[in-house]
Design a protein around this motif. Structure first.
Motif, short mmCIF file in Angstrom:
data_model
loop_
_atom_site.label_atom_id
_atom_site.label_comp_id
_atom_site.label_asym_id
_atom_site.label_seq_id
_atom_site.Cartn_x
_atom_site.Cartn_y
_atom_site.Cartn_z
N VAL B 8 38.72 35.21 39.84
CA VAL B 8 40.11 35.59 39.61
C VAL B 8 40.35 35.82 38.12
O VAL B 8 41.01 36.80 37.72
CB VAL B 8 41.07 34.51 40.15
CG1 VAL B 8 42.51 34.82 39.76
CG2 VAL B 8 40.95 34.42 41.67
N ALA B 9 39.77 34.96 37.28
CA ALA B 9 39.98 35.09 35.83
C ALA B 9 39.39 36.41 35.33
O ALA B 9 40.02 37.11 34.53
CB ALA B 9 39.34 33.91 35.11
N VAL B 10 38.18 36.74 35.81
CA VAL B 10 37.55 37.99 35.38
C VAL B 10 38.41 39.17 35.79
O VAL B 10 38.70 40.06 34.99
CB VAL B 10 36.13 38.11 36.00
CG1 VAL B 10 35.64 39.56 35.93
CG2 VAL B 10 35.16 37.20 35.28
N TYR B 11 38.86 39.17 37.03
CA TYR B 11 39.63 40.31 37.50
C TYR B 11 41.01 40.38 36.84
O TYR B 11 41.57 41.45 36.69
CB TYR B 11 39.73 40.32 39.03
CG TYR B 11 38.50 40.96 39.63
CD1 TYR B 11 38.34 42.34 39.62
CD2 TYR B 11 37.47 40.20 40.17
CE1 TYR B 11 37.19 42.94 40.13
CE2 TYR B 11 36.32 40.78 40.68
CZ TYR B 11 36.19 42.15 40.67
OH TYR B 11 35.07 42.74 41.15
N ARG B 12 41.55 39.19 36.45
CA ARG B 12 42.83 39.23 35.75
C ARG B 12 42.66 39.97 34.42
O ARG B 12 43.47 40.81 34.06
CB ARG B 12 43.38 37.82 35.51
CG ARG B 12 44.72 37.86 34.78
CD ARG B 12 45.34 36.50 34.62
NE ARG B 12 45.73 35.95 35.91
CZ ARG B 12 45.32 34.78 36.37
NH1 ARG B 12 44.50 34.04 35.65
NH2 ARG B 12 45.72 34.35 37.54
N GLU B 13 41.57 39.64 33.73
CA GLU B 13 41.34 40.28 32.44
C GLU B 13 41.09 41.79 32.62
O GLU B 13 41.64 42.61 31.89
CB GLU B 13 40.15 39.63 31.74
CG GLU B 13 40.14 39.91 30.27
CD GLU B 13 39.30 38.90 29.49
OE1 GLU B 13 38.97 39.19 28.35
OE2 GLU B 13 38.97 37.83 30.05
N VAL B 14 40.25 42.12 33.62
CA VAL B 14 39.97 43.54 33.90
C VAL B 14 41.28 44.26 34.22
O VAL B 14 41.56 45.34 33.70
CB VAL B 14 39.00 43.67 35.10
CG1 VAL B 14 38.94 45.10 35.61
CG2 VAL B 14 37.61 43.20 34.69
#
Lengths: 102, 603
Positions: B8-14
């Motif tokens: 979730v954190a990775v996709y939030r940043e993306v």
């Protein structure tokens, strides 16, 4: 063994992996399915149009999933291997088709 | 739904990075795209009405055609018969005076009518370029690049858009259960923007998925089709010729997009107006019939027979072509005088597709061997007939129409893959994607809904950028920053510059088109838009206070546009009031935003 958490490091190489070998993979899958269902690739036929949409969808999926790879190199290898496999299958199929016809 | 926290954190940043970068372009695409929902209406509203005699009846149309072709032989090459002439399309017969570019709206056309004495009257109509330019801005996302390059860049932005949708959905999924409709207006600025952004994004997700995927396809379909042609065509060559018969439409409708775009072009060529009234004498009174050529009545007899039985030893050239058009040799003159009269064609269509309302009958001389280079009326060319029309009950392939290809001489249906309500399930499924992009289904209510969704989409990207800025400001404040860092400032100014630049540019070209119609051509209008856009973009970077000023300026420009429209008159016109109300609504929203903006750190 617990894997290290996923990060956004290597985001550029992951994105490029999705865009370049990812495109080869998407087009390869399209051609493979086209071979199997006997599409002529004429843009006005239904099969060609469906395949075109399918290729676009697969490319988008590659781009969406590339961040799940651990590293940029992993993404390049992952998409690259799959693309090579698919295109190998295409070449073989095309060879069989050419050999099989009079 | 539980996703791993690191994913979730990775996709939030993306999501935030892709969204912020693509969002700037998408704002332009959505804002201009929302307006193009009413492109034909806007164009005919902005183009001065011509003075033409009452259109001739359908039964007398062959007479009009004969007279027009005698005076203007080049008109045979391509012409359209308007089925139901109205105020916006006052002529029964129109033909383009310039080679229209597919997809770029209407060309300058000649409109023809007969006066009370049966004399030919023609009027040239130069359509207002403003509505078309707004469409071009939409297609190119406002990029100041040549069309082909802009389309490829647009494709990559559309890929980013798709990625932003996927990542945004993944980030939002865990929070979905916790109150989707809770827009917390009392909390901090960040929370309010977040809730609004999530609500808007979630509710219009299917709409956005369709937009993203179709845009990717619009940009890259040529490349994808050429890969198919390279790797699939070879081994099946000749195997499916039979299957191909009738699947290919008019010569120029090579690919799906072109089919779609020729729709726009043809839609446009169906009439509209300005100046240069020419009255042709009795040139058309005694049409010279070439030997062996019959007039319409004879063709009407022939049409009762089937397409195949129509062939006779004298018609050796008459053979079905590969692409489903039928070549009726003897050159264009022979064809033009043997075509089935329009009223019979319409009766045929009514039998084939009862719900389909034909708008125009588009005739074109197809150059049999060469594409593009041949002389306009080279012998051996064949006449094709495409019927453009609408059907509110079904999805349509083009932005404004669906199509059928008929044999112009026998009236036989040659191709129905894009004919609303008559498509196979597969083609109907594909058409629905185009229709979902163009809003070309369900008639006017859907177009209004798309206008609102388009504006809401633009606002979604605006809220996204504001959210990003609010988050950064909060973080910076927490770490002891008193003023915005450079990144925050740049994004904030880019957002304001891009949004106000686009809106002000469009308002200004609309105003200019209304105040001085005919002053600017398509290129001039596009340059004016670009000039205003980049001016506001540069201005937004000059000073911190500039953002509020630009929002107020753009708001004032929309109010001015409303005044211009009201001053111009036409108070009974539905379009007039729609434009006034939308312009005023935007003016109020922009000034409201400017007031909020003036509060420091309120975002």
């Amino acid at each position: 063994m617990k894997a290290a958490p996923l990060t956004t490091r290597h985001w550029l190489s992951k994105t490029l992996a999705a865009l370049i070998p990812g495109a080869a993979l998407a087009l390869g899958v399209m051609v493979l399915i086209g071979h199997l269902c006997g599409s002529t690739g004429n843009p006005m036929t239904l099969s060609a149009q469906f395949l075109m949409w399918g290729a676009a969808l697969i490319w988008v999926l590659c781009l969406s999933l590339c961040f799940l790879f651990r590293s940029g190199l992993g993404a390049w290898f992952g998409f690259g291997w799959l693309a090579c496999l698919v295109w190998l299958a295409n070449t073989l199929l095309a060879g069989f088709a050419a050999g099989g016809s009079p | 739904m539980k996703l791993r926290a690191d994913i979730v954190a990775v996709y939030r940043e993306v999501h935030s990075w892709v969204g912020v970068v693509a969002g700037l372009f998408l704002f332009i695409a959505f804002y201009a795209g929302a307006i193009t929902m009413f492109e034909p209406a806007l164009e005919s509203w902005m183009t001065p009405r011509p003075a033409l005699p009452q259109p001739v009846s359908l039964e007398r149309t062959p007479e009009l055609l004969e007279k027009a072709f005698m005076a203007f032989p080049q008109a045979r090459r391509q012409y359209s018969i308007v089925v139901a002439p109205d105020a916006a399309h006052p002529a029964r017969l129109v033909w383009p005076l310039s080679e229209g570019r597919h997809g770029h709206g209407s060309a300058t056309v000649m409109m023809a009518a007969l006066d009370a004495q049966g004399q030919l009257v023609t009027v040239t109509r130069r359509p207002s370029p403003v509505a078309q330019v707004i469409d071009v801005i939409h297609q190119r996302m406002g990029l100041p690049l040549p069309h082909e390059t802009a389309m490829i860049v647009m494709g990559f932005i559309a890929l980013g858009y798709a990625l932003a949708l996927v990542s945004g959905t993944l980030v939002f999924l865990p929070a979905l259960a916790r109150g989707l409709f809770a827009v917390r207006l009392v909390g901090g600025a960040r929370r309010k923007w977040l809730d609004l952004h999530n609500l808007l994004g979630f509710c219009s997700l299917p709409f956005h998925i369709v937009m993203a995927l179709t845009s990717v396809v619009f940009a890259f379909h040529d490349v994808i089709f050429s890969v198919q042609a390279g790797f699939l065509a070879g081994e099946h060559r000749g195997a499916e010729h039979g299957a191909l018969q009738g699947t290919v439409g008019q010569g120029h409708a090579r690919s799906s997009r072109e089919a779609v775009h020729s729709a726009t072009a043809d839609q446009g060529s169906a009439g509209r107006a300005v100046g240069d009234r020419i009255v042709i004498g009795s040139a058309g009174k005694d049409p010279v019939l070439r030997n062996g050529d019959s007039i319409h009545h004879k063709a009407a007899e022939g049409d009762r027979r089937e397409s195949k039985s129509h062939l006779s030893p004298h018609d050796e050239d008459d053979r079905p072509a590969m692409d489903g058009t039928v070549s009726h040799g003897k050159g264009p003159t022979a064809e033009a005088s043997r075509v089935m009269p329009p009223d019979r064609i319409l009766a045929r269509i009514a039998e084939i597709a009862p719900g389909f309302v034909p708008d125009t009958l588009d005739y074109a001389q197809r150059r049999s061997r060469e594409r593009g280079g041949a002389a306009p009326s080279a012998p051996g060319g064949s006449l094709t007939l495409r019927v453009s029309g609408h059907d509110a009950a079904h999805v349509m392939r083009g932005p404004n129409s669906g199509f059928a290809t008929l044999d112009p001489i026998t009236g036989a249906l040659l191709w129905k893959d894009y004919l609303p309500g008559q498509q196979s399930a597969g083609f109907a499924a594909l058409t629905s994607f185009f229709a979902l992009h163009f809003g070309s289904y369900g008639g006017a209510p859907i177009r209004w809904a798309y206008l609102i969704l388009g504006f809401a989409g633009a606002f979604l990207f605006y809220t996204g950028s504001r959210l990003w800025i609010a988050v950064r400001r909060r973080r910076e404040k927490a770490s002891g920053q008193r003023v915005d860092t450079r990144g925050t400032l740049v994004l904030s100014r880019l957002t304001t510059g891009c949004c106000t630049g686009c809106m002000a540019g469009i308002a200004l070209i609309l105003g200019a088109g209304l105040v001085a119609p005919g002053l600017l051509d398509e290129q001039g209008t596009y340059r004016l838009y670009q000039g205003v856009f980049w001016l506001l973009m540069v201005l937004s970077f000059l000073h911190t206070r500039m953002e509020g000023v630009l929002l107020r300026f753009t708001g004032a420009l929309h109010a001015l546009l409303a005044i211009i429209v009201l001053y111009r008159g036409g108070g009974t016109d539905f379009v007039t009031w729609s434009v006034v109300l939308i312009a005023l609504g935007l003016a109020v929203s922009l000034i409201y935003l400017a007031r909020r903006m003036s509060k420091p750190y309120a975002a």
